[in-house]
Design a protein around this motif. Sequence first.
Motif, PDB file in Angstrom:
ATOM      1  N   ASP A  83      -9.949   7.219   0.593  1.00  0.00           N
ATOM      2  CA  ASP A  83     -10.184   5.676   0.598  1.00  0.00           C
ATOM      3  C   ASP A  83      -9.783   5.323  -0.702  1.00  0.00           C
ATOM      4  O   ASP A  83      -8.601   5.370  -0.931  1.00  0.00           O
ATOM      5  N   ASN A  84     -10.838   4.942  -1.754  1.00  0.00           N
ATOM      6  CA  ASN A  84     -10.240   4.092  -3.005  1.00  0.00           C
ATOM      7  C   ASN A  84      -9.880   5.049  -3.897  1.00  0.00           C
ATOM      8  O   ASN A  84     -10.359   6.090  -4.226  1.00  0.00           O
ATOM      9  N   PHE A 123      -5.721  -2.540   1.247  1.00  0.00           N
ATOM     10  CA  PHE A 123      -7.320  -3.155   1.114  1.00  0.00           C
ATOM     11  C   PHE A 123      -7.495  -2.927  -0.435  1.00  0.00           C
ATOM     12  O   PHE A 123      -8.614  -2.557  -0.687  1.00  0.00           O
ATOM     13  N   SER A 132      -7.945  -1.345  -3.207  1.00  0.00           N
ATOM     14  CA  SER A 132      -7.948  -0.181  -3.829  1.00  0.00           C
ATOM     15  C   SER A 132      -7.663   0.914  -3.330  1.00  0.00           C
ATOM     16  O   SER A 132      -7.940   2.030  -3.811  1.00  0.00           O
ATOM     17  N   ASP A 133      -7.038   0.978  -1.988  1.00  0.00           N
ATOM     18  CA  ASP A 133      -6.759   2.443  -1.326  1.00  0.00           C
ATOM     19  C   ASP A 133      -5.891   3.083  -2.255  1.00  0.00           C
ATOM     20  O   ASP A 133      -4.821   2.541  -2.678  1.00  0.00           O
ATOM     21  N   ASP A 164     -15.405   0.175  -4.179  1.00  0.00           N
ATOM     22  CA  ASP A 164     -14.028  -0.247  -3.553  1.00  0.00           C
ATOM     23  C   ASP A 164     -13.867  -1.765  -4.123  1.00  0.00           C
ATOM     24  O   ASP A 164     -14.891  -2.454  -4.655  1.00  0.00           O
TER      25      ASP A 164
HETATM   26 MG    MG Z   1     -10.717   0.968   0.441  1.00  0.00          MG
END
Ligand code: MG
Length: 441
Positions: A253-254, A288, A290-291, A195
Amino acid sequence: MAAPPASLSGRDEGSFAYLTIKDRIPQILTKAIDTLHRHKNEFFEKHGEKGTEAEKKAISLLSKLRNELQTDKPIIPFVEKFVDTDIWNQYLEYQQSLLNENDGKPRWFYSPWLYVECYMYRRIHEAIIQSPPIDDFDVFKESKDQNFFESRESIIALCTHLQEVVTAIEDLDENQLKDEFFRLLQISLWGNKCDLSLSGGDTSSQKTNIINSLEELKPLILVNDMEHLWSLLTNCKKTREKASITRVDIVLDNSGFELVTDLVLADFLLSSQLATEIHFYGKTIPWFVSDTTIHDFNWLIEQMKESDDKCMSKCGAAWETYINMGRWVYQDHIFWTLPHEFCVMSQVAPDLYAELQKAHLILFKGDLNYRKLTGDRKWEFTVPFHQALNGFHPAPLCGIRTLKAEIQVGLRPGQAEQYMASEPNWLTTGKYGVLQFDGPL
Ligand code: MG
Ligand code: F6P
C-alpha cells in the motif's frame, strides 16, 4: 449464493463516501495543483518555456477536473492513449449499463464510490501525461518523501530492532520466533495508519516508536487471525523439501513509514525461513496520494542504504542484496490501478491471478485493498470474509488494514453495535485494525 449488496456511493448523503467526494478529493486536487505551481521554476530550468507551458496545461486540466467533480458532471471517457485507456472506457460503459433510463449518466455523487475515487486518480494521471515534457512528474512524490523523513526516529528504532532479531535468529526458540512474527505483523498493520489520502494529502507520519505501543493497541484489532498465518507458514517450513520454496506475496500500500514496516516484515520472513521468496506488488501510476510505485520503492531502499544511521543502512544494503539475488521480486500490473473489485481479477487480469496463485500466502495491505477485496459493498458486519470475497481465492490470503472506510465484514454478532454506540466514526478514523485471514485452516 445471493448477489452481493449495493456499492458504497456518494449518493448516501452524510456517508463517508459522500464526504470524501465532497471534501477530501477536492482538497487533494487543490494540493496537486499547488504542487505543480510550486515546481514552476524547476520545470522552467529543466525544459525552458515548454516546461512553463506544460505546467499551465496540467493545472488547467486539473482545475477542470475539480470543477466537473464539484458540480457533479457526468463521468467522461479518457482521451489520451495509455495501456489501460480502453479498459477504463469499457468500465464507464459498464457503469452506464447498470443505470436505469431516468438515472442519466454515471456521475461523481451517483456512481459507486470505489469507481469514482479510482477514476479521479486516473484523471490526475491523464492530466500529467497530456502535458509533456513534465509527463513523468509525480504530484504526490514530495508528500511521500516527507512522510519518510518525518518518520526517521521510528524507522531507526524499527531497523535497530530488526538487526538485533536477525543477529540472534539462530538462537530463538519456536515461541520467541512466533512472538517476533506477531510483533512485526502488528507493526505492519499499524504502519497503515500513515496513509496520506485520509488526511486529504496532509502529512501523516509515525513519530513515536511503534514497538512500545503494541500492547496498548492490541485491543483495537477487531479481527486478529495471526495464529492462522503462523500455522500456515510453520507448516510450510516443516514440510518443505530442500530447494523447494515458500512464497509470500505482499500487495503493497503506502510508501514512507508503512513501506518500511512491510520490508522489515519481509526481511524477517526470509531470515526466519518462514518464507524463502517474497513478491511485492506496487502501483504503475501515482495512486491514492501515498501508494508505492517502483520509483518510491527504489528511492526508499536507496535512502536507507545511504543513511548515516548504521542500522538503517544495514537494512538498506541487505534489502538490495535480496533484490539482486531474486529473493525479493518487485512486480507491477495495471490491474492494481483499475477500478475493478478483486472478484473479477481472474477475468480482467488472468495473468495476474495466475501469478498470485503461485503464492503460499498473500498479504493485502491497506484500506483500499480491503475495499477491493470485499467489493466496497454494503455488507452486513457479520458476513463471513470468505463470502464477501465473492469467489476471489487465488491462494490463502490476509487483509491487513486500519479501518478508513465504512466497510467491515467477519465481525462477531454485537461487535459492531458495541463500537457504534461509543464511537459513531469507528469505521473511518484509522484507529481500529484487522488482520483477517481467508484460506483452508
Ligand atoms: Mg494507500
Ligand atoms: O480516500 C478514501 C480512501 O480509500 C479511504 O478508504 C482510505 O482513507 C484511503 O483512501 C486509502 O487508504 P489506504 O492507503 O490504507 O489504502
